[in-house]
Every structure is written in structure tokens, then in C-alpha cells.
Design an enzyme around this catalytic site. Structure first.
Site, short mmCIF file in Angstrom:
data_model
loop_
_atom_site.label_atom_id
_atom_site.label_comp_id
_atom_site.label_asym_id
_atom_site.label_seq_id
_atom_site.Cartn_x
_atom_site.Cartn_y
_atom_site.Cartn_z
N HIS A 160 0.82 -1.23 0.00
CA HIS A 160 0.00 0.00 0.00
C HIS A 160 0.85 1.27 0.00
O HIS A 160 0.32 2.37 -0.21
CB HIS A 160 -0.94 0.03 1.21
N ASP A 196 -2.54 -10.55 -2.70
CA ASP A 196 -3.15 -10.12 -1.43
C ASP A 196 -4.62 -9.77 -1.68
O ASP A 196 -5.00 -9.34 -2.77
CB ASP A 196 -2.38 -8.89 -0.91
N HIS A 198 -6.24 -7.27 -0.63
CA HIS A 198 -6.39 -5.84 -0.88
C HIS A 198 -5.58 -5.41 -2.10
O HIS A 198 -4.49 -5.92 -2.34
CB HIS A 198 -5.90 -5.04 0.34
N ASP A 285 -4.60 -13.03 3.06
CA ASP A 285 -5.85 -12.56 3.67
C ASP A 285 -7.05 -12.87 2.78
O ASP A 285 -8.18 -12.46 3.10
CB ASP A 285 -5.78 -11.06 4.04
C1 OKP Z 1 -3.05 -4.38 4.50
B1 OKP Z 1 -2.69 -5.50 3.55
C2 OKP Z 1 -9.93 -1.04 9.15
C3 OKP Z 1 -9.61 -2.37 8.53
C4 OKP Z 1 -8.71 -2.33 7.33
C5 OKP Z 1 -6.50 -1.52 6.57
C6 OKP Z 1 -6.26 -2.81 5.89
C7 OKP Z 1 -4.85 -2.92 5.42
C8 OKP Z 1 -4.52 -4.22 4.76
N1 OKP Z 1 -9.20 -0.82 10.34
N2 OKP Z 1 -7.68 -1.35 7.32
O1 OKP Z 1 -3.10 -5.33 2.23
O2 OKP Z 1 -3.03 -6.80 3.98
ZN ZN Z 2 -4.22 -7.30 2.45
#
Ligand code: OKP
Ligand code: ZN
Length: 344
Positions: A160, A196, A198, A285
């Protein structure tokens, strides 16, 4: 395959992040990396080595000098004001505000160099994120030296983080730093495959105008999922980079067969691109049991993921990203690596 790991990741341990209107304990915790390391050792994946020190140069090939300076000094500036809790931003320069002038005050600087409040800075954050980048670079060196694959057990994650902002538990973009390093060491074309849950908005932003690094993302649809503001299907790169960014957004509830169809399509695009090296941003994830995610992959599915990546037949650098079902993160991540290793 060799795993690269540094204990220094433990120096970064944020206390809280915003979720549903409350400050809750951070999901991105040191135990994640420890569980992955134990699984690597349990299945005897291969030797575990520490990182070499690469200094700032490879980091500055990806991140702007003012952002790196900010990361190095943020905790000192914050604690100088008598603050002892994690440093978190609360104000951001959005549309029609002045984004050209770097602010002086630490609260303003935190907002200026971030896109969310999910990346707490603690006393040891700089040391930990620099070691995480060194872990990725050391693993890149293994691949460059002729290893078929290497595993960078990075923590904190990186995908990110863009040239000049942090977010989503990420500070330095380990995968991007490694990919750029491989380019600088002579690889003509590098592909990054981000699996990932996200979208890897930072990695996409860094290579968006470029054709020498293909960036392929499989992720939850940003219309409904974090990071919300990047990762839509119509984002395909710009200028010379047009066609060298590929996004595969998927709905909440996506199960393995549908996810695997996208991976198959993505792998064919990577094959056609013909990279000299493949960097995999390895987040697990996508697992059914993940506490902050909405896909439904099961543990054995990760073996199939590794097998498919292996069939690309490229020297491959695995860089650890997300995964928050902490008890299963070792099994799931190492399943990808074992699936890869067991495929000729
Ligand atoms: C990072 B990676 C709200 C829930 C999500 C950020 C997620 C970051 C993911 N507190 N907030 O891509 O695994
Ligand atoms: Zn993620």
C-alpha cells in the site's frame, strides 16, 4: 527455498487502528511473522538467513527523499511534544487543498505523507521497515544469484505504500524496492503478481507510467473494499505504461474456483509479457477465516496457487504482504511456497 527473516520486525508494534469508529488493537502484529517462521522451520522449507544491509540507495530508487526523511524522523518529532502513544494522522490534504507545500508540524506531516490512519508509527518503526526492505533485497539477491525462488518474510508489509505516502500498515514498498533493484541489476522486464486480498495501490502507483515492470493485481473490488480509491478494472497504466497494469477486482464472498480463473488469466498475461523475474506480493488474507477480509479460500487452495505460479517457470521472489488469521497464516503462506517447490 531460502527464507530471509529479521527479528527487527518486532520493533514495529502499533497499538491501535481505527475500525468502525473505535480504536482497536492492530491486526498487523509481530506474531504474524513469528508464526510464518515457525511453519517454515516445521516443514523444513529450507535455510533461514538474515538480511544484508543495502543502505538507502535502493529505497530512494522508489521512494521520494522527503518521504524517507519523514519516516526516519517522525517518531522523534512526535515524542518531542511529550507524546507517548502511537503517531497517527488525523488530517489530510484532499481535493483543492495545497498538496505542493510540505508542512512542518508533525500532525500535518503525518497527514501529508499518508492516505489513511492504519499505519501507526512507533519508536522502532523506521528500524523495522528498513530491515523489512533489506529482507526483500537480500531475497532478490538470492534470485539474481541463480536460485529458482526465495522467500522474503517481510514485516511490516509494503504494497500500500507509494513513492511518498504510507497506508494500510505499509511504509516502504518492499516488493517495489526489490523489483526496481532487479531492474537496476540488469533484468529487462520484471512482473509483479499481487495476490493479497487488498489492492496493491502503492505498487500500482509506483510503476503506473512504466512498461518495464508489469503490475498484476487480484483483489477485492475497491468499490466496496479497502483501499477504496484505486484498483478498478479500467486502470490499465498511463503513457508508455498503458497496458502494463492489470487489475482483477472481485466481489465479496469470492470462492476459490472463481479466484483461480482470474489467476489463470493473469498468469497467461504474465507469460505473454515474458519477464526475466517474477515478484509475488504474497498476501494470504484471501483466506476464509481472515478477520478483516471477505474472500473464501481454504488452506489447501494455497498449494494450488503455488503450483500455478511455479508453472510460469520464472525465477520467483515471494514477498510477504498481508494475512490476519494469525493462527493459520503460517500454514497458508507456506502452502503457497510448498506448492511452488513441489512443482517441477
Ligand atoms: C493491508 B494489507 C480497518 C480495517 C482495514 C486496513 C487494511 C490494510 C490491509 N481498520 N484497514 O493489504 O493486507
Ligand atoms: Zn491485504
Amino acid at each position: 527455498m531460502i527464507t530471509v527473516y529479521s527479528e527487527l520486525h518486532k520493533l514495529h508494534h502499533g497499538r491501535g487502528e481505527w475500525m468502525a469508529g473505535q480504536l482497536v488493537p492492530v491486526f498487523e502484529m509481530p506474531r504474524r511473522a513469528e508464526i510464518i517462521l515457525s511453519r517454515v522451520q516445521e516443514v523444513r522449507l529450507g535455510e533461514v538467513i538474515g538480511p544484508q544491509e543495502f543502505g538507502l540507495d535502493p529505497i530512494l530508487r522508489v521512494h521520494s527523499p522527503n518521504y524517507v526523511r519523514f519516516l526516519q524522523t517522525a517518531w522523534a518529532e512526535w515524542s518531542k511534544l511529550g507524546r507517548t502513544h502511537d503517531a497517527l494522522p488525523y488530517a489530510w490534504p484532499v481535493r483543492r487543498m495545497n498538496q505542493g507545500l510540505e508542512p512542518q508540524q508533525i500532525d500535518a506531516r503525518l497527514g501529508f505523507f499518508s492516505f489513511d490512519a492504519a499505519s501507526p508509527i512507533t519508536p522502532g518503526t523506521w528500524t523495522a521497515v528498513a530491515s523489512s526492505a533489506n529482507v526483500a533485497l537480500t531475497a532478490a539477491e538470492q534470485v539474481r544469484g541463480g536460485s529458482r525462488a526465495a522467500f522474503a518474510l517481510c514485516r511490516p508489509p509494503g504494497h500500500h505504500a507509494a513513492q511518498d505516502y504510507m497506508g494500510g500498515y505499509c511504509f516502504l514498498n518492499n516488493a517495489a524496492i526489490a523489483a526496481q533493484y532487479l531492474r537496476d541489476q540488469g533484468a529487462e522486464r520484471v512482473a509483479i503478481l499481487d495476490v493479497d486480498y487488498h489492492h496493491g495501490n502503492g505498487t500500482q502507483a509506483i510503476f503506473y507510467p512504466r512498461a518495464d515492470v508489469l503490475v498484476v493485481n487480484l483483489h477485492a473490488d475497491p468499490r466496496v473494499e479497502y483501499p477504496y480509491f484505486l484498483g478498478h478494472a479500467d486502470e490499465r497504466g498511463e503513457g508508455a505504461g498503458e497496458g502494463y497494469t492489470l487489475n482483477y477486482p472481485m466481489p465479496w464472498g469470492t470462492e476459490f474456483p472463481a479466484w483461480m480463473e482470474r489467476l489463470e488469466h493473469a498468469c497467461r498475461q504474465i507469460q505473454a509479457y515474458g519477464p526475466e523475474v517474477l515478484v509475488v506480493s504474497l498476501g494470504v488474507d484471501t483466506f476464509r477465516g481472515d478477520p478483516i477480509s471477505q474472500f473464501r479460500l481454504e488452506s489447501p487452495d494455497y498449494l494450488r496457487v503455488g503450483e500455478r505460479i511455479a508453472r510460469l517457470g520464472r525465477p520467483t521472489l515471494f514477498v510477504m504482504e498481508g494475512g490476519y488469521a494469525v493462527e493459520e497464516i503460517g500454514l497458508n503462506a507456506v502452502n503457497v511456497l510448498q506448492g511452488f517447490e513441489d512443482t517441477a
